[in-house]
Design a protein around this motif. Structure first.
Motif, PDB file in Angstrom:
ATOM      1  N   GLY A 144     -24.577 -13.974  11.580  1.00 22.73           N
ATOM      2  CA  GLY A 144     -24.530 -13.542  12.970  1.00 22.73           C
ATOM      3  C   GLY A 144     -23.121 -13.193  13.420  1.00 22.73           C
ATOM      4  N   ALA A 145     -22.143 -14.029  13.030  1.00 24.46           N
ATOM      5  CA  ALA A 145     -20.748 -13.754  13.385  1.00 24.46           C
ATOM      6  C   ALA A 145     -20.256 -12.481  12.722  1.00 24.46           C
ATOM      7  N   LEU A 146     -20.615 -12.284  11.452  1.00 26.17           N
ATOM      8  CA  LEU A 146     -20.184 -11.088  10.729  1.00 26.17           C
ATOM      9  C   LEU A 146     -20.776  -9.827  11.340  1.00 26.17           C
ATOM     10  N   ALA A 147     -22.053  -9.868  11.691  1.00 27.44           N
ATOM     11  CA  ALA A 147     -22.700  -8.700  12.288  1.00 27.44           C
ATOM     12  C   ALA A 147     -22.079  -8.348  13.637  1.00 27.44           C
ATOM     13  N   ALA A 148     -21.814  -9.362  14.469  1.00 26.46           N
ATOM     14  CA  ALA A 148     -21.226  -9.102  15.778  1.00 26.46           C
ATOM     15  C   ALA A 148     -19.814  -8.538  15.653  1.00 26.46           C
ATOM     16  N   THR A 149     -19.011  -9.136  14.768  1.00 29.21           N
ATOM     17  CA  THR A 149     -17.635  -8.674  14.586  1.00 29.21           C
ATOM     18  C   THR A 149     -17.607  -7.255  14.038  1.00 29.21           C
ATOM     19  N   TRP A 150     -18.452  -6.979  13.065  1.00 32.54           N
ATOM     20  CA  TRP A 150     -18.510  -5.634  12.482  1.00 32.54           C
ATOM     21  C   TRP A 150     -18.921  -4.614  13.530  1.00 32.54           C
ATOM     22  N   LEU A 151     -19.889  -4.940  14.378  1.00 29.26           N
ATOM     23  CA  LEU A 151     -20.352  -4.008  15.402  1.00 29.26           C
ATOM     24  C   LEU A 151     -19.244  -3.695  16.400  1.00 29.26           C
ATOM     25  N   VAL A 152     -18.534  -4.740  16.845  1.00 26.35           N
ATOM     26  CA  VAL A 152     -17.431  -4.516  17.789  1.00 26.35           C
ATOM     27  C   VAL A 152     -16.343  -3.677  17.145  1.00 26.35           C
ATOM     28  N   TYR A 153     -16.025  -3.976  15.906  1.00 30.63           N
ATOM     29  CA  TYR A 153     -14.968  -3.224  15.219  1.00 30.63           C
ATOM     30  C   TYR A 153     -15.346  -1.757  15.068  1.00 30.63           C
ATOM     31  N   ARG A 154     -16.584  -1.478  14.722  1.00 34.17           N
ATOM     32  CA  ARG A 154     -17.027  -0.096  14.560  1.00 34.17           C
ATOM     33  C   ARG A 154     -17.011   0.648  15.895  1.00 34.17           C
ATOM     34  N   LEU A 155     -17.419  -0.024  16.949  1.00 33.95           N
ATOM     35  CA  LEU A 155     -17.447   0.615  18.260  1.00 33.95           C
ATOM     36  C   LEU A 155     -16.042   0.868  18.795  1.00 33.95           C
ATOM     37  N   SER A 156     -15.081   0.026  18.397  1.00 36.28           N
ATOM     38  CA  SER A 156     -13.720   0.160  18.918  1.00 36.28           C
ATOM     39  C   SER A 156     -12.868   1.112  18.096  1.00 36.28           C
ATOM     40  N   VAL A 258      -9.510  -9.494   6.547  1.00 38.84           N
ATOM     41  CA  VAL A 258      -9.215 -10.342   7.702  1.00 38.84           C
ATOM     42  C   VAL A 258     -10.484 -10.637   8.480  1.00 38.84           C
ATOM     43  N   LEU A 259     -11.330  -9.628   8.682  1.00 36.95           N
ATOM     44  CA  LEU A 259     -12.574  -9.842   9.410  1.00 36.95           C
ATOM     45  C   LEU A 259     -13.494 -10.805   8.675  1.00 36.95           C
ATOM     46  N   LEU A 260     -13.553 -10.702   7.359  1.00 40.73           N
ATOM     47  CA  LEU A 260     -14.394 -11.615   6.582  1.00 40.73           C
ATOM     48  C   LEU A 260     -13.873 -13.050   6.662  1.00 40.73           C
ATOM     49  N   LEU A 261     -12.560 -13.222   6.529  1.00 36.92           N
ATOM     50  CA  LEU A 261     -11.987 -14.568   6.595  1.00 36.92           C
ATOM     51  C   LEU A 261     -12.121 -15.147   8.000  1.00 36.92           C
ATOM     52  N   ASN A 262     -11.904 -14.323   9.021  1.00 36.72           N
ATOM     53  CA  ASN A 262     -12.091 -14.774  10.392  1.00 36.72           C
ATOM     54  C   ASN A 262     -13.526 -15.231  10.616  1.00 36.72           C
ATOM     55  N   THR A 263     -14.477 -14.463  10.100  1.00 42.60           N
ATOM     56  CA  THR A 263     -15.890 -14.814  10.262  1.00 42.60           C
ATOM     57  C   THR A 263     -16.218 -16.109   9.551  1.00 42.60           C
ATOM     58  N   LEU A 264     -15.675 -16.300   8.350  1.00 41.13           N
ATOM     59  CA  LEU A 264     -15.905 -17.541   7.614  1.00 41.13           C
ATOM     60  C   LEU A 264     -15.408 -18.747   8.400  1.00 41.13           C
ATOM     61  N   LEU A 265     -14.182 -18.680   8.900  1.00 43.78           N
ATOM     62  CA  LEU A 265     -13.597 -19.813   9.618  1.00 43.78           C
ATOM     63  C   LEU A 265     -14.374 -20.134  10.887  1.00 43.78           C
ATOM     64  N   VAL A 266     -14.701 -19.106  11.665  1.00 47.52           N
ATOM     65  CA  VAL A 266     -15.377 -19.332  12.942  1.00 47.52           C
ATOM     66  C   VAL A 266     -16.817 -19.769  12.727  1.00 47.52           C
ATOM     67  N   ALA A 267     -17.515 -19.125  11.804  1.00 46.85           N
ATOM     68  CA  ALA A 267     -18.930 -19.405  11.621  1.00 46.85           C
ATOM     69  C   ALA A 267     -19.174 -20.833  11.141  1.00 46.85           C
ATOM     70  N   VAL A 268     -18.401 -21.286  10.172  1.00 48.86           N
ATOM     71  CA  VAL A 268     -18.608 -22.636   9.648  1.00 48.86           C
ATOM     72  C   VAL A 268     -18.294 -23.672  10.726  1.00 48.86           C
ATOM     73  N   ALA A 269     -17.192 -23.481  11.439  1.00 46.93           N
ATOM     74  CA  ALA A 269     -16.844 -24.429  12.502  1.00 46.93           C
ATOM     75  C   ALA A 269     -17.884 -24.414  13.615  1.00 46.93           C
ATOM     76  N   THR A 270     -18.305 -23.221  14.027  1.00 45.02           N
ATOM     77  CA  THR A 270     -19.264 -23.089  15.119  1.00 45.02           C
ATOM     78  C   THR A 270     -20.621 -23.655  14.746  1.00 45.02           C
ATOM     79  N   SER A 271     -21.038 -23.477  13.511  1.00 39.90           N
ATOM     80  CA  SER A 271     -22.356 -23.931  13.101  1.00 39.90           C
ATOM     81  C   SER A 271     -22.490 -25.453  13.163  1.00 39.90           C
ATOM     82  N   LEU A 272     -21.370 -26.174  13.087  1.00 47.80           N
ATOM     83  CA  LEU A 272     -21.415 -27.632  13.078  1.00 47.80           C
ATOM     84  C   LEU A 272     -21.183 -28.253  14.448  1.00 47.80           C
ATOM     85  N   VAL A 273     -20.299 -27.681  15.246  1.00 44.22           N
ATOM     86  CA  VAL A 273     -19.917 -28.331  16.509  1.00 44.22           C
ATOM     87  C   VAL A 273     -20.220 -27.478  17.733  1.00 44.22           C
TER      88      VAL A 273
END
Length: 358
Positions: A144-156, A258-273
């Motif tokens: 979900g984080a990857l899809a949202a980030t990719w969509l924003v990046y493509r639109l911008s 960078v987008l992939l690493l950002n998504t990894l860090l945010v998604a794992v943290a967000t999924s738990l807390v």
């Protein structure tokens, strides 16, 4: 400005000491207040330097410390480090000090993926609650984080360049879309599922355990380790995309990583807390105001300071209205939103530029 190596070591030493002191102080606080002597005794026992007491109260305090308090404090530090590292990467990528994962839909996308698991996971045959919590939930949040980030990046992206103004507008739209999807899942969910989505979306460390510590720790080590290899390219990118390409940087590949690493860090943290906002925005900015400019040093410093700040925020959240607990996402929003508005006004004030240029 931080320039000399001795001064850099001093700053990092102070940040590390701050993190350790915050963790020790937070470990004392809660429904059961532990003394410094007890914590020292528990540490000695863990190192094999002391003999465990057989007293009933001492045993209770030991279990509280090792099974509840310590994993929570460590998870706070790891999540704060992950979110701060993520914010550092995004600000460097977009060359803007008011960018964070929450503004471009990463957190909202992760929340949507997690909400889908809360509602639909129980309907999938053969999935136990343990498998859902440890594998499916982080995986769905990541997608979900990857899809949202990719969509924003493509639109911008306009004519091969990322336009910050368009990115922020696209982020608002994607955030609204993901929030609407999460709301739909909450509406159609049964009461236990809806409550899980609601409390999770506010952010909380109440369910912290050692398995979560190991998962976030592994993601943080992998994410920061790979990110450090990209800091040289990110430093060159601050001159502009064309200039970075002249210096031999593959900008498109750098952006993707960078987008992939950002998504990894945010998604794992967000999924738990759950969703915790503004940490990734404020911490890198504060460090830039202190003189950190090299992204390698900034990334490591953000991990230390972000961990310390989130540990302090969690300690406040579980003591300010004790015996109840304030969702930590609410607390960070109350503190972070005014600071963000100040940063936004400062960034656009004539004759002054934000901490990104400090």
């Amino acid at each position: 400005m931080i320039q000399s190596l001795p001064r850099v070591r001093t700053y990092f030493g102070l940040l590390a000491a701050l993190l350790v002191l915050c963790m020790l102080a937070s470990a004392r606080l809660g429904a059961v207040v532990l003394t410094w002597a007890e914590i020292g005794g528990f540490a000695a026992e863990a190192l094999g330097l002391g003999t465990p007491s057989t007293d009933g109260l001492a045993t209770l305090h030991r279990d509280v410390f090792f099974q509840i308090r310590l994993p929570r404090v460590v998870l706070c530090a790891l999540v704060g480090a992950a979110l701060s590292a993520s914010g550092t990467l995004m600000q460097a990528l977009f060359r803007n000090p008011i960018v964070e994962p929450g503004l471009i839909g990463t957190s909202a996308g992760a929340a949507l993926g997690a909400a889908a698991v809360f509602v639909l996971g129980s309907k999938v045959q053969g999935l136990s609650s343990t498998v859902v919590a440890s594998v499916v939930l982080p995986g769905a949040a990541f997608l979900g984080a990857l899809a949202a980030t990719w969509l924003v990046y493509r639109l911008s992206a306009a004519q091969g360049r990322v336009t910050v103004a368009t990115m922020l507008l696209a982020g608002i739209a994607v955030n609204a879309l993901a929030t609407g999807g999460t709301g739909c899942f909450s509406y159609f969910a049964r009461d236990p599922q809806a409550r899980s989505i609601t409390f999770w979306s506010l952010g909380s460390f109440s369910s912290a355990d050692w398995s979560g510590v190991y998962l976030v720790g592994a993601a943080l080590a992998l994410g920061v380790g790979l990110s450090l290899q990209l800091t040289k390219g990110l430093n060159a990118l601050q001159l502009g995309e064309n200039e970075a390409q002249y210096l031999g940087v593959n900008v498109r590949r750098l952006q993707t990583r960078v987008l992939l690493l950002n998504t990894l860090l945010v998604a794992v943290a967000t999924s738990l807390v759950g969703v915790i906002g503004f940490v990734g925005l404020l911490v890198p900015h504060l460090l830039r105001l202190l003189g950190f400019s090299d992204n390698r040093r900034l990334l490591l410093g953000a991990c230390l300071l972000g961990g310390a700040l989130l540990v302090v925020a969690d300690a406040v959240a579980r003591t300010v209205i004790a015996p109840a607990e304030l969702p930590i996402g609410v607390l960070t929003a109350f503190v972070g939103a005014p600071v963000f508005l100040w940063m936004l006004a400062r960034h656009h004030r004539p004759g002054q530029r934000g901490g990104f240029y400090a």
